[in-house]
Design a protein around this motif. Structure first.
Motif, PDB file in Angstrom:
ATOM      1  N   ILE A   4      25.593 -41.190 -59.291  1.00 15.54           N
ATOM      2  CA  ILE A   4      25.998 -39.831 -58.961  1.00 15.54           C
ATOM      3  C   ILE A   4      25.135 -39.378 -57.795  1.00 15.54           C
ATOM      4  CG2 ILE A   4      26.364 -37.484 -59.823  1.00 15.54           C
ATOM      5  CD1 ILE A   4      25.577 -40.233 -62.265  1.00 15.54           C
ATOM      6  N   PHE A   5      25.747 -38.898 -56.740  1.00 12.23           N
ATOM      7  CA  PHE A   5      24.966 -38.457 -55.593  1.00 12.23           C
ATOM      8  C   PHE A   5      25.727 -37.359 -54.852  1.00 12.23           C
ATOM      9  CE2 PHE A   5      27.486 -42.131 -54.496  1.00 12.23           C
ATOM     10  CZ  PHE A   5      28.113 -41.788 -53.315  1.00 12.23           C
ATOM     11  N   ALA A   6      24.970 -36.563 -54.100  1.00 13.03           N
ATOM     12  CA  ALA A   6      25.561 -35.462 -53.342  1.00 13.03           C
ATOM     13  C   ALA A   6      25.708 -35.875 -51.881  1.00 13.03           C
ATOM     14  CB  ALA A   6      24.687 -34.222 -53.444  1.00 13.03           C
ATOM     15  N   VAL A   7      26.845 -35.556 -51.318  1.00 14.18           N
ATOM     16  CA  VAL A   7      27.125 -35.800 -49.899  1.00 14.18           C
ATOM     17  C   VAL A   7      27.158 -34.447 -49.200  1.00 14.18           C
ATOM     18  CG1 VAL A   7      28.776 -36.716 -48.225  1.00 14.18           C
ATOM     19  CG2 VAL A   7      28.476 -37.851 -50.446  1.00 14.18           C
ATOM     20  N   GLU A   8      26.354 -34.287 -48.157  1.00 15.67           N
ATOM     21  CA  GLU A   8      26.411 -33.051 -47.397  1.00 15.67           C
ATOM     22  C   GLU A   8      27.582 -33.105 -46.424  1.00 15.67           C
ATOM     23  OE1 GLU A   8      23.621 -29.779 -45.172  1.00 15.67           O
ATOM     24  OE2 GLU A   8      22.803 -31.794 -45.565  1.00 15.67           O
ATOM     25  N   LEU A   9      28.294 -31.984 -46.323  1.00 15.33           N
ATOM     26  CA  LEU A   9      29.461 -31.879 -45.459  1.00 15.33           C
ATOM     27  C   LEU A   9      29.105 -31.036 -44.237  1.00 15.33           C
ATOM     28  CD1 LEU A   9      32.095 -31.022 -48.216  1.00 15.33           C
ATOM     29  CD2 LEU A   9      31.370 -33.295 -47.477  1.00 15.33           C
ATOM     30  N   ARG A  10      29.660 -31.421 -43.106  1.00 18.37           N
ATOM     31  CA  ARG A  10      29.471 -30.637 -41.882  1.00 18.37           C
ATOM     32  C   ARG A  10      30.814 -30.417 -41.203  1.00 18.37           C
ATOM     33  NH1 ARG A  10      24.131 -31.087 -39.727  1.00 18.37           N
ATOM     34  NH2 ARG A  10      22.729 -30.639 -41.497  1.00 18.37           N
ATOM     35  N   GLY A  11      30.968 -29.220 -40.626  1.00 18.15           N
ATOM     36  CA  GLY A  11      32.211 -28.845 -39.958  1.00 18.15           C
ATOM     37  C   GLY A  11      32.282 -29.337 -38.534  1.00 18.15           C
ATOM     38  N   PRO A  12      33.214 -28.796 -37.746  1.00 15.66           N
ATOM     39  CA  PRO A  12      33.966 -27.569 -38.055  1.00 15.66           C
ATOM     40  C   PRO A  12      34.987 -27.777 -39.179  1.00 15.66           C
ATOM     41  CG  PRO A  12      34.793 -28.545 -36.036  1.00 15.66           C
ATOM     42  CD  PRO A  12      33.585 -29.351 -36.414  1.00 15.66           C
ATOM     43  N   PHE A  13      35.000 -26.821 -40.125  1.00 12.18           N
ATOM     44  CA  PHE A  13      35.876 -26.905 -41.270  1.00 12.18           C
ATOM     45  C   PHE A  13      37.201 -26.206 -40.985  1.00 12.18           C
ATOM     46  CE2 PHE A  13      31.576 -26.675 -43.375  1.00 12.18           C
ATOM     47  CZ  PHE A  13      31.533 -28.020 -43.729  1.00 12.18           C
ATOM     48  N   ALA A  14      38.258 -26.759 -41.533  1.00 11.85           N
ATOM     49  CA  ALA A  14      39.563 -26.106 -41.443  1.00 11.85           C
ATOM     50  C   ALA A  14      39.534 -24.827 -42.275  1.00 11.85           C
ATOM     51  CB  ALA A  14      40.652 -27.042 -41.951  1.00 11.85           C
ATOM     52  N   LYS A  59      36.500 -37.947 -46.012  1.00 13.86           N
ATOM     53  CA  LYS A  59      36.964 -38.568 -44.768  1.00 13.86           C
ATOM     54  C   LYS A  59      36.738 -37.646 -43.579  1.00 13.86           C
ATOM     55  CE  LYS A  59      40.730 -40.993 -44.559  1.00 13.86           C
ATOM     56  NZ  LYS A  59      42.110 -41.485 -44.682  1.00 13.86           N
ATOM     57  N   ARG A  60      36.933 -36.367 -43.782  1.00 16.55           N
ATOM     58  CA  ARG A  60      36.868 -35.422 -42.667  1.00 16.55           C
ATOM     59  C   ARG A  60      35.460 -34.903 -42.390  1.00 16.55           C
ATOM     60  NH1 ARG A  60      41.936 -31.761 -44.832  1.00 16.55           N
ATOM     61  NH2 ARG A  60      43.625 -33.194 -44.295  1.00 16.55           N
ATOM     62  N   TYR A  61      34.668 -34.678 -43.471  1.00 14.89           N
ATOM     63  CA  TYR A  61      33.472 -33.871 -43.282  1.00 14.89           C
ATOM     64  C   TYR A  61      32.167 -34.520 -43.731  1.00 14.89           C
ATOM     65  CZ  TYR A  61      37.187 -30.324 -43.105  1.00 14.89           C
ATOM     66  OH  TYR A  61      38.324 -29.603 -42.805  1.00 14.89           O
ATOM     67  N   ALA A  62      32.180 -35.741 -44.296  1.00 19.39           N
ATOM     68  CA  ALA A  62      30.938 -36.353 -44.781  1.00 19.39           C
ATOM     69  C   ALA A  62      29.934 -36.474 -43.640  1.00 19.39           C
ATOM     70  CB  ALA A  62      31.229 -37.723 -45.377  1.00 19.39           C
ATOM     71  N   HIS A  63      28.696 -36.013 -43.900  1.00 26.32           N
ATOM     72  CA  HIS A  63      27.680 -36.014 -42.855  1.00 26.32           C
ATOM     73  C   HIS A  63      26.424 -36.764 -43.274  1.00 26.32           C
ATOM     74  CE1 HIS A  63      25.217 -34.538 -39.525  1.00 26.32           C
ATOM     75  NE2 HIS A  63      24.302 -34.198 -40.414  1.00 26.32           N
ATOM     76  N   GLY A  64      25.993 -36.599 -44.510  1.00 24.47           N
ATOM     77  CA  GLY A  64      24.774 -37.262 -44.961  1.00 24.47           C
ATOM     78  C   GLY A  64      24.733 -37.366 -46.468  1.00 24.47           C
ATOM     79  N   ILE A  65      24.040 -38.400 -46.970  1.00 23.08           N
ATOM     80  CA  ILE A  65      23.915 -38.636 -48.400  1.00 23.08           C
ATOM     81  C   ILE A  65      22.503 -38.266 -48.835  1.00 23.08           C
ATOM     82  CG2 ILE A  65      23.960 -40.398 -50.215  1.00 23.08           C
ATOM     83  CD1 ILE A  65      25.962 -41.935 -48.455  1.00 23.08           C
ATOM     84  N   LEU A  66      22.383 -37.604 -49.974  1.00 25.42           N
ATOM     85  CA  LEU A  66      21.078 -37.247 -50.508  1.00 25.42           C
ATOM     86  C   LEU A  66      20.666 -38.291 -51.545  1.00 25.42           C
ATOM     87  CD1 LEU A  66      21.490 -33.395 -51.002  1.00 25.42           C
ATOM     88  CD2 LEU A  66      20.885 -34.671 -48.948  1.00 25.42           C
TER      89      LEU A  66
END
Length: 208
Positions: A4-14, A59-66
């Protein structure tokens, strides 16, 4: 085993995504960070792997894994840890983009041939069973109880202590109303129901 892990999302978001996420996270602050909490078997993926995921948000917004959040556990523990991580991130004012879990799971019970209860491995699992009471199997499924029972009768993902021909019939009176749950709720209910039936003297298989 699951991670189980958190993925940080980065935009620009729809805008349509932002509107949906904000509705799921009404307590999020204006400077909230955005996350998606993932359950996965195997090793931690790379960002490139997530961008090939069938989860559109990743697919659209994954930026980094914690990676500090990564842990290994069984399915039930993974679902609980995912729920807890989502709750903790939201309590800190962040936005979690996971949709509400679907309520499509059920618990079911079916009768087994009484001879199953006389097998040594089954007796060890049920040392206090009353031989006069039915031998039952308790399970949980994302399918209908009827469809899952047919799979047992066909030998699909069946247990090791009984044969397909030992599966007699469903016992809906024992699980009536135990449906339309989340997967985590169904796993907990399955375990609780198996424990209850054992206390009543039934020989029970399943109920992991």
């Amino acid at each position: 085993m699951y991670r189980i892990f958190a993925v940080e999302l980065r935009g620009p978001f729809a805008q349509k995504d932002l509107k949906r996420w904000r509705a799921w996270n009404p307590q999020a602050g204006p400077r909230a960070r955005f996350f998606y909490v993932v359950i996965k078997t195997g090793d931690l993926p790379e960002i490139e792997d997530l961008k090939r995921s069938n989860v559109q948000t990743l697919k659209r917004y994954a930026h980094g894994i914690l990676p500090t959040h990564a842990k290994r556990t069984k399915r039930g523990g993974a679902l609980y840890s995912q729920e807890l991580m989502i709750r903790n991130l939201r309590a800190k004012g962040h936005v979690v983009a996971n949709p509400p879990p679907p309520r499509t799971f059920s618990v079911y019970v079916f009768a087994l041939d009484p001879k199953v209860g006389r097998r040594s491995g089954v007796r060890k699992l049920n040392p206090e069973a009353d031989p006069a009471k039915p031998v039952v199997y308790v399970g949980q499924t994302g399918k209908s109880p009827q469809e899952r029972f047919q799979e047992h009768q066909a030998g699909i993902r069946s247990g090791k202590y009984y044969d397909p021909d030992d599966c007699l019939h469903l016992l809906p009176e024992l699980y009536e109303g135990l449906n339309r749950m989340t997967e985590l709720q169904s796993l907990r209910t399955e375990r609780r129901l198996a424990y209850q039936l054992r206390r009543e003297g039934h020989t029970v298989l399943g109920g992991h």
